[in-house]
Design an enzyme around this catalytic site. Structure first.
Site, PDB file in Angstrom:
ATOM      1  N   GLY A 109       0.834  -1.203   0.000  1.00  0.00           N
ATOM      2  CA  GLY A 109       0.000   0.000   0.000  1.00  0.00           C
ATOM      3  C   GLY A 109       0.863   1.244   0.000  1.00  0.00           C
ATOM      4  O   GLY A 109       0.704   2.140  -0.844  1.00  0.00           O
ATOM      5  N   ASP A 155       4.431 -10.303   7.178  1.00  0.00           N
ATOM      6  CA  ASP A 155       3.787 -11.423   6.474  1.00  0.00           C
ATOM      7  C   ASP A 155       4.641 -12.056   5.375  1.00  0.00           C
ATOM      8  O   ASP A 155       4.316 -13.120   4.881  1.00  0.00           O
ATOM      9  CB  ASP A 155       2.485 -10.937   5.808  1.00  0.00           C
ATOM     10  CG  ASP A 155       1.447 -10.540   6.825  1.00  0.00           C
ATOM     11  OD1 ASP A 155       1.610 -10.919   7.993  1.00  0.00           O
ATOM     12  OD2 ASP A 155       0.480  -9.852   6.453  1.00  0.00           O
ATOM     13  N   GLN A 290       3.547 -11.210  17.619  1.00  0.00           N
ATOM     14  CA  GLN A 290       4.367 -11.485  16.435  1.00  0.00           C
ATOM     15  C   GLN A 290       5.025 -10.237  15.860  1.00  0.00           C
ATOM     16  O   GLN A 290       6.047 -10.295  15.200  1.00  0.00           O
ATOM     17  CB  GLN A 290       3.503 -12.143  15.346  1.00  0.00           C
ATOM     18  CG  GLN A 290       2.948 -13.477  15.769  1.00  0.00           C
ATOM     19  CD  GLN A 290       1.750 -13.892  14.937  1.00  0.00           C
ATOM     20  OE1 GLN A 290       1.908 -14.412  13.852  1.00  0.00           O
ATOM     21  NE2 GLN A 290       0.547 -13.654  15.423  1.00  0.00           N
ATOM     22  N   ASN A 525      32.346 -21.098   8.075  1.00  0.00           N
ATOM     23  CA  ASN A 525      33.684 -21.058   7.458  1.00  0.00           C
ATOM     24  C   ASN A 525      33.866 -22.132   6.396  1.00  0.00           C
ATOM     25  O   ASN A 525      34.954 -22.672   6.245  1.00  0.00           O
ATOM     26  CB  ASN A 525      34.750 -21.234   8.551  1.00  0.00           C
ATOM     27  CG  ASN A 525      34.634 -22.584   9.236  1.00  0.00           C
ATOM     28  OD1 ASN A 525      33.581 -23.217   9.215  1.00  0.00           O
ATOM     29  ND2 ASN A 525      35.719 -23.041   9.845  1.00  0.00           N
TER      30      ASN A 525
HETATM   31  P1  ADP Z   1       0.961  -1.182   3.870  1.00  0.00           P
HETATM   32  O1  ADP Z   1       1.923  -0.190   3.341  1.00  0.00           O
HETATM   33  O2  ADP Z   1       1.516  -1.922   5.030  1.00  0.00           O
HETATM   34  O3  ADP Z   1       0.398  -2.047   2.785  1.00  0.00           O
HETATM   35  P2  ADP Z   1      -1.492   0.399   3.920  1.00  0.00           P
HETATM   36  O4  ADP Z   1      -2.085  -0.309   2.767  1.00  0.00           O
HETATM   37  O5  ADP Z   1      -2.378   0.692   5.084  1.00  0.00           O
HETATM   38  O6  ADP Z   1      -0.258  -0.380   4.534  1.00  0.00           O
HETATM   39  O7  ADP Z   1      -0.869   1.754   3.394  1.00  0.00           O
HETATM   40  C1  ADP Z   1      -0.258   2.670   4.267  1.00  0.00           C
HETATM   41  C2  ADP Z   1      -0.540   4.078   3.782  1.00  0.00           C
HETATM   42  O8  ADP Z   1      -0.070   4.225   2.454  1.00  0.00           O
HETATM   43  C3  ADP Z   1      -2.024   4.430   3.722  1.00  0.00           C
HETATM   44  O9  ADP Z   1      -2.508   4.883   4.959  1.00  0.00           O
HETATM   45  C4  ADP Z   1      -2.028   5.530   2.689  1.00  0.00           C
HETATM   46  O10 ADP Z   1      -1.633   6.740   3.259  1.00  0.00           O
HETATM   47  C5  ADP Z   1      -0.945   5.074   1.723  1.00  0.00           C
HETATM   48  N1  ADP Z   1      -1.552   4.330   0.605  1.00  0.00           N
HETATM   49  C6  ADP Z   1      -1.853   3.031   0.549  1.00  0.00           C
HETATM   50  N2  ADP Z   1      -2.412   2.687  -0.627  1.00  0.00           N
HETATM   51  C7  ADP Z   1      -2.469   3.824  -1.331  1.00  0.00           C
HETATM   52  C8  ADP Z   1      -2.960   4.167  -2.641  1.00  0.00           C
HETATM   53  N3  ADP Z   1      -3.503   3.265  -3.453  1.00  0.00           N
HETATM   54  N4  ADP Z   1      -2.871   5.457  -3.032  1.00  0.00           N
HETATM   55  C9  ADP Z   1      -2.330   6.383  -2.229  1.00  0.00           C
HETATM   56  N5  ADP Z   1      -1.863   6.124  -1.004  1.00  0.00           N
HETATM   57  C10 ADP Z   1      -1.935   4.875  -0.545  1.00  0.00           C
END
Ligand code: ADP
Length: 743
Positions: A109, A155, A290, A525
C-alpha cells in the site's frame, strides 16, 4: 544524482521489527554519500503535515535504535494521502526542503502511494508554481522524484523478494511460542490450535509449521476441501497419537479459507478435534506478539544491507528512473522494478481469491513451494509404503565437527524424507569416530521425533578426522553395512574427512559411493555456501547477549570488548558487529596492529569526551594471539584514563547452544531435502559424486569435492574467498561518522 541533493526516509503502514535498522542505515549511508537526509515522522501523515514532522537527521538521530522493535520515527495510516490534494501538500513539503529522493519503508500500500506521488509529481509542481507556493528555482531543482522501496511487512507477502523486513523476527516470535506450547501440550497429550498472522499469505504459518514440526497447517494458498479436510486431519492426528506422539499442533494462518472461500476459524478446528478425537484442545491466538519485541539478528544486519543498497541506488540513479524495490534473493541483495513487484503481489492475491491456487503458489516462489512439499511428508505419522520393485538404498546420515543448532533439524529431515522415499536410513553415532567403530543404527520415523526444535546434535558428533588405519575401518563398515550413500551434516572436520575419503577412492573401492556434505557450523567457514546451518542461531545468541550487556551500562560511561567465536573466520564477529552496532570489529583476516589499537583508543577518548556513553568493540577469538581480549581491555582501560571504564565479555559456548532459530531450521530442512533427493538420484543413476551443497549468491547448488583444495585456506580453516568480507565497508560506515561530521 548530484551529492547536494536531499533524501527523505519514512516508515509507513503496519510496523515491523527491523524498520529501525533500515532507517538507521539510510540515514548513515546517506550522510556518508554527502546527502542531506531527512526523517519523516508518522509516515505519509507527517509528509502532509510538514513542519516538525520532517526533520533533518544527524548521525545521532538514529543512535540507539537498532535493537528496538517497531519504528522510532512512527508510522500512521493516512487517508489524506490517498487524495490528490493530500499528495499536493506532500509535494510542497518535500520540494520546500529540496527533497527529490525518497526511501519508503512499508508494505505494498505504502509503495503504491509513493508511486502515485511520483507519477503526479510534475503536475503538482506546476500547480504549486502557478499558485506561487514554490519558486521556479525550487521547481527546477526538484523536477522529478526518485524512490526506492524497502518492504516492511511481517507477512513476507511481497513478490520479488525472498524476505521482507520483520518476517524473520515474526517467525522467531512464533517458533519461540510454539516451542513453549509443545512442551505443555506434550505433558497433557493435548492438541493446540495456534493462529498466526497472514491474511493473504501463508508464509508464517507454513514456515512455522515446518520449523516446529506441526501436525497440520492451514494456509490461504492451499485451501482444503470442506467435508474432507476434517476427516483427513483427524485421521492424521489420530495415527500420530497411536504411533506415540504426545503433542499435537495445528497451525492456522488467520486468512486460511476452504475451497469454498469460507474462513476456517480456530473455534471450528477445535470443535472438530474435540468431537471426533475426544481430545482436550486449546486455542492460542498469537496476535500482536508477532509484531513486537526486538528484531532478530537477520532483521538487523540484512536490513542494514538493504538500507545501504537503497542509498547506493539513489546515488547511481537519475531522478527520472523507475522506482526500485530493494530486496533479498537467497543471500544476495537485489534491486528490481518496484511497481512490477507490487502489481504481481496484487496478482497473487487475485489468484487466491479466484481459486487459482496452483498458480498462486508458483508465484510465491520455489522456497515456499519446496517448503510445502517438505511439510507434506514431515507431517505424516508414518512413511509411505515403498513402491513395489523399487530399489531400497541404504543411506547413512552422520555429523562431523562441533555441534551447531539445526544439525538435528537437518538429520530429522534427511531421515524422514529418505524413509518416505522407501529407503533404509542409517544413523551414525558420534561422527567419524562412530563410523570407524561401527556405531551405526537403523533409524525409524519415531527415532527422530522432536528433533526439529532442539539444539545440539542428538546423533552425536566429534571433531575426529580419520587417519592411518581408520580408513580401512571405515571401508569395512561401509561394505558390511552395505551403505550406498553418505550424508555428512557438519563443519570443517566433517568436510575434511569426506575429502580425505574421496582422495582415497583408488585405495578403498568402498569409498566409491555418492557422498554429500551439508554445511552445519556456527563459524560459517565452509566453501560452497554463504551460510551454514547454525550460524544464524549463533548470531542471535550474540546479539541478544550484547543487547543485555549494553543495557547494563546505562548508568556509566563504559566500553565493552566482546569476544565471539568463529575460530579464524571473522563472519560471526563482523556480522554480529553490524547487527549490534559495534564501532569496531577485529578480525584475523585483517590482523590487529598496535597502530590500529592506538587509533581506536584515540577515537574512544574523543567520543567519550564529547558525551558518548557506550563503546562496543567486537573481537574474533583468534583475531590476534598476543593482543588478546584481556590485553585490549587493559590497554583501553589504562590509557583511557578516568573518562570511561572498560569491561571484557568472552561469550564462549553460549554461542553454540540454544534451540535453532527459524532461519537455521528452514535452511536445514531445505538443504537436507535437496541432499537426499540428490543422493537418491545419483545412486540410482549409478553415479558416485562427492560434493557439498550450499547457498551461493542467488541459488543453492552442489560443488564437487575435487574443488576443495583450491577453495580453502587449510591453515586457517576458512574459504579463500569469503563473501561477507565485502560487508566491512558497511560495518565501518554504520558505526562511525565520516570525517567532519559530528557524532
Ligand atoms: P501497507 O503499506 O503496510 O500495505 P497500507 O495499505 O495501510 O499499509 O498503506 C499505508 C498508507 O499508504 C495508507 O494509509 C495511505 O496513506 C498510503 N496508501 C496506501 N495505498 C495507497 C494508494 N492506493 N494510493 C495512495 N496512497 C496509498
Amino acid at each position: 544524482m548530484s551529492s547536494n541533493k536531499s533524501i527523505a526516509v519514512l516508515t509507513s503502514g503496519g510496523d515491523a521489527q527491523g524498520m529501525n535498522a533500515a532507517v538507521r542505515a539510510v540515514v548513515r549511508a546517506g550522510i556518508y554519500q554527502g546527502f542531506d537526509v531527512y526523517t519523516i515522522y508518522e509516515g505519509y501523515k507527517g509528509m502532509i503535515l510538514g513542519g516538525d514532522h520532517i526533520k533533518k537527521a544527524g548521525w545521532s538521530t538514529v543512535g540507539g535504535i537498532l535493537h528496538k522493535g517497531g519504528t522510532e520515527i512512527g508510522s500512521a495510516r493516512s487517508d489524506e494521502f490517498r487524495t490528490k490534494e493530500g499528495r499536493r501538500k506532500a509535494v510542497f513539503n518535500l520540494v520546500s526542503r529540496g527533497i527529490d529522493a525518497l526511501v519508503v519503508i512499508g508494505g505494498d500500500g505504502s509503495l503504491t502511494g509513493a508511486n502515485l506521488l511520483r507519477q503526479e509529481w510534475a503536475e503538482h509542481l506546476a500547480s504549486l508554481l502557478e499558485a506561487g507556493e514554490i519558486s521556479a528555482k525550487a521547481a527546477e531543482e526538484c523536477r522529478s522524484v526518485f524512490f526506492t522501496g524497502l518492504v516492511g511487512s511481517i507477512d513476507n507477502d511481497m513478490y520479488g523478494t525472498d524476505m521482507t523486513i520483520g518476517a524473520d523476527s515474526a517467525l522467531t516470535r512464533i517458533t519461540e511460542a510454539v516451542d513453549a506450547i509443545i512442551s505443555t501440550a506434550a505433558s497433557h497429550q493435548r492438541t493446540f490450535v495456534v493462529q498466526v498472522m497472514g491474511r493473504d499469505c501463508g508464509y508464517l504459518a507454513l514456515m512455522a509449521g515446518l520449523a516446529c514440526s506441526a501436525d497440520w497447517v492451514f494456509i490461504p494458498e492451499i485451501p482444503p476441501t470442506p467435508g474432507e479436510w476434517e476427516d483427513q486431519m483427524c485421521a492424521l492426528l489420530k495415527s500420530g497419537r497411536e504411533s506415540g506422539r504426545r503433542d499435537s499442533i495445528v497451525i492456522l494462518a488467520e486468512g486460511a479459507r476452504d475451497t469454498e472461500g469460507k474462513l476456517i476459524s480456530c473455534d471450528y478446528v477445535k470443535e472438530v478435534l474435540e468431537d471426533r478425537l475426544g481430545e482436550d484442545c486449546r486455542i492460542t491466538i498469537l496476535g500482536h506478539v508477532q509484531r513486537g519485541g526486538a528484531p532478530s539478528a537477520y532483521d538487523r544486519y540484512m536490513t542494514t544491507m538493504l538500507g545501504c543498497a537503497a542509498v547506493d541506488k539513489i546515488r547511481t540513479s537519475s531522478a527520472d528512473d523507475e522506482p526500485l524495490l530493494i530486496g533479498v534473493q537467497e543471500n544476495d541483495i537485489i534491486a528490481v522494478p518496484l511497481m512490477d513487484c507490487v502489481s504481481k503481489t496484487h496478482e497473487v492475491r487475485k489468484l487466491v481469491a479466484n481459486g487459482q491456487y496452483k498458480e498462486a503458489m508458483e508465484m510465491r516462489g520455489y522456497v515456499m513451494e519446496q517448503a510445502y512439499d517438505a511439510l507434506k511428508v514431515m507431517i505424516r505419522s508414518l512413511p509411505s509404503q515403498p513402491k513395489p520393485g523399487q530399489r531400497r538404498l541404504r543411506i547413512a546420515v552422520m555429523h562431523g565437527g562441533g555441534p551447531a543448532a539445526g544439525m538435528n533439524t537437518a538429520a530429522l529431515t534427511a531421515v524422514r524424507l529418505g524413509l518416505d522415499g522407501g529407503h533404509v536410513m542409517l544413523g551414525v553415532k558420534d561422527g567419524f569416530q562412530g563410523l570407524i567403530n561401527g556405531q551405526i543404527e537403523e533409524m525409524n520415523w519415531r527415532s527422530v521425533a522432536g528433533w526439529t526444535t532442539i539444539g545440539g546434535a542428538e546423533l552425536g558428533t566429534s571433531r575426529k578426522t580419520p587417519s592411518g588405519t581408520d580408513f580401512y575401518a571405515i571401508a569395512r563398515q561401509i561394505e558390511e553395512r552395505q551403505i550406498d550413500a553418505i550424508l555428512m551434516i557438519g563443519g570443517w572436520t566433517g568436510y575434511q574427512s569426506i575429502y580425505d575419503m574421496y582422495k582415497r577412492r583408488d585405495e578403498f573401492s568402498a569409498f566409491n559411493i555418492p557422498m554429500v556434505c551439508l554445511p552445519a557450523t556456527i563459524n560459517n567457514n565452509l566453501p560452497g555456501s554463504e551460510r551454514s546451518v547454525g550460524s544464524d542461531t549463533a548470531l542471535n545468541n550474540i546479539v541478544q547477549v550484547i543487547d543485555k550487556i549494553k543495557q547494563s551500562a546505562v548508568a556509566s560511561k563504559r566500553c565493552f570488548v566482546v569476544e565471539v567465536m568463529g575460530k579464524y573466520c571473522g563472519f560471526l564477529a563482523l556480522v554480529s558487529g553490524i547487527a549490534s552496532g559495534a564501532e569496531r570489529v577485529y578480525l584475523h583476516e585483517e590482523g590487529v596492529h598496535i597502530q590500529d589499537l592506538l587509533k581506536d583508543l584515540e577515537s574512544l577518548v574523543e567520543g567519550f569526551s564529547k558525551g558518548k556513553r557506550l563503546g562496543l568493540m567486537i573481537r574474533n577469538e583468534k583475531a590476534n594471539d598476543l593482543y588478546d581480549t584481556r590485553f585490549m581491555a587493559a590497554l583501553f582501560e589504562e590509557e583511557g584514563g578516568p573518562l570511561f571504564d572498560v569491561r571484557q565479555a568472552i561469550l564462549g559456548h553460549l554461542q553454540q547452544g540454544g534451540n535453532p532459530s527459524p532461519y537455521d531450521r528452514i535452511l536445514a530442512i531445505r538443504l537436507a531435502k535437496l541432499c537426499i533427493e540428490y543422493l537418491v538420484q545419483e545412486c540410482l543413476a549409478g553415479k558416485k559424486p562427492a560434493s557439498f551443497i550450499g547457498m551461493q549468491k542467488k541459488e543453492v547448488t552442489f560443488v564437487s569435492m575435487s574443488n576443495w583444495p583450491e577453495l580453502v585456506d587449510t591453515k586457517y580453516q576458512r574459504p579463500k574467498e569469503q563473501w561477507w568480507m565485502s560487508l566491512r565497508e558497511i560495518a565501518r560506515t554504520m558505526n562511525k561518522p565520516p570525517e567532519g561530521v559530528e557524532y
